[in-house]
Design a protein around this motif. Sequence first.
Motif, PDB file in Angstrom:
ATOM      1  N   VAL A   1       0.839  -1.205   0.000  1.00 13.98           N
ATOM      2  CA  VAL A   1       0.000   0.000   0.000  1.00 13.98           C
ATOM      3  C   VAL A   1       0.874   1.254   0.000  1.00 13.98           C
ATOM      4  N   ASP A   2       1.925   1.234   0.812  1.00 14.81           N
ATOM      5  CA  ASP A   2       2.845   2.371   0.888  1.00 14.81           C
ATOM      6  C   ASP A   2       3.487   2.663  -0.462  1.00 14.81           C
TER       7      ASP A   2
ATOM      8  N   GLY B   1       1.003   4.051  -2.995  1.00 16.69           N
ATOM      9  CA  GLY B   1       0.689   5.444  -2.718  1.00 16.69           C
ATOM     10  C   GLY B   1       1.803   6.374  -3.160  1.00 16.69           C
TER      11      GLY B   1
ATOM     12  N   THR C   1       1.837   6.652  -7.007  1.00 19.86           N
ATOM     13  CA  THR C   1       0.769   7.544  -7.471  1.00 19.86           C
ATOM     14  C   THR C   1       1.144   9.006  -7.240  1.00 19.86           C
TER      15      THR C   1
ATOM     16  N   LYS D   1       8.311  11.848   3.189  1.00 22.28           N
ATOM     17  CA  LYS D   1       7.153  11.031   3.581  1.00 22.28           C
ATOM     18  C   LYS D   1       7.347  10.620   5.034  1.00 22.28           C
TER      19      LYS D   1
ATOM     20  N   GLU E   1      -0.078  15.200   0.174  1.00 29.41           N
ATOM     21  CA  GLU E   1      -1.166  14.237   0.053  1.00 29.41           C
ATOM     22  C   GLU E   1      -0.997  13.158   1.114  1.00 29.41           C
ATOM     23  N   PRO E   2      -2.060  12.784   1.800  1.00 30.32           N
ATOM     24  CA  PRO E   2      -1.941  11.708   2.777  1.00 30.32           C
ATOM     25  C   PRO E   2      -1.830  10.347   2.099  1.00 30.32           C
ATOM     26  N   GLN E   3      -1.133   9.436   2.740  1.00 25.49           N
ATOM     27  CA  GLN E   3      -1.118   8.056   2.288  1.00 25.49           C
ATOM     28  C   GLN E   3      -2.485   7.453   2.578  1.00 25.49           C
ATOM     29  N   ARG E   4      -3.121   6.950   1.549  1.00 27.07           N
ATOM     30  CA  ARG E   4      -4.448   6.364   1.717  1.00 27.07           C
ATOM     31  C   ARG E   4      -4.365   4.845   1.766  1.00 27.07           C
ATOM     32  N   GLY E   5      -5.388   4.236   2.343  1.00 28.93           N
ATOM     33  CA  GLY E   5      -5.506   2.789   2.327  1.00 28.93           C
ATOM     34  C   GLY E   5      -4.687   2.046   3.354  1.00 28.93           C
TER      35      GLY E   5
ATOM     36  N   ARG F   1      -4.703   0.950  14.763  1.00 30.93           N
ATOM     37  CA  ARG F   1      -4.535   1.650  13.492  1.00 30.93           C
ATOM     38  C   ARG F   1      -3.193   2.373  13.502  1.00 30.93           C
TER      39      ARG F   1
ATOM     40  N   PRO G   1      -1.307   8.501  10.864  1.00 33.93           N
ATOM     41  CA  PRO G   1      -1.431   9.018   9.501  1.00 33.93           C
ATOM     42  C   PRO G   1      -0.060   9.325   8.917  1.00 33.93           C
TER      43      PRO G   1
END
Length: 241
Positions: free
Chosen positions: A47-48, A51, A54, A171, A211-215, A223, A226
């Motif tokens: 996921v990282d 992201g 992208t 990041k 932009e935040p890392q999503r997902g 959790r 963020p």
Amino acid sequence: MPPKKKDTDPDDLINKKDGLEYWENATADVDGMLGGIPSLFSPISRVDLQGSRTFLARLGIGVKQGRKKVENCVEGGAGIGRVTEGLLAGVAENIDIVEPVAKFTAALHGKPSVRNIFNVGLEEWSPTDGIKYDLIWTQWCLGHLTETQTVKYLSRCKEALVPEAGVIVIKENLSTGGEDVFDPVDSSVTRQDETWKRLFQEAGLKLIKHEPQRGLPETGRARLLPVMMYALKPEDDIARD
């Protein structure tokens, strides 16, 4: 005006020796690089990386839809090369690596796109004369530097960029408790978004995209913090545009 320092500033608790000792004892694998997180959140690395890929694509860096690879990239705090191989090798022709723990970089010698490996801390690294970078990537490691060291590192990065075209990407995890927080486990500080933006400004850098890392995965009540991606350029370059 910078915010008033608290009586006990998290920066004052950072100890380079303790931080290096933590990483020297970490395993040279993805689980070790991510502090044991993959064992609880197995998809995090995938996921990282997606992201990050992208985010770079939105900066025009990549190999699809008219984007292009960059010529020179340097990665600060590369560890075993999880990001080097999983992301940067696909978007950069040449990658220089800065990583103080030599056992982590041992397997990166001779890997595709990897050019120079500097086994020094970010606070000690100085760009090689004659090399300018199109992309400077630093992820999940600036918390080991004090604010002063971070500003100095970012200032050196700024001077090492290809004029006008070069970009710095940071990041990092974000503190959510209304203050910067020291972690005694690895002797690092998790900073607020406001702190990062102030440090960028002090280094003479302009935020061009964030932009935040999503997902990010969750399990039960657990959790992750963020994560924010910041793209930066020298203020002087922005003024010329």
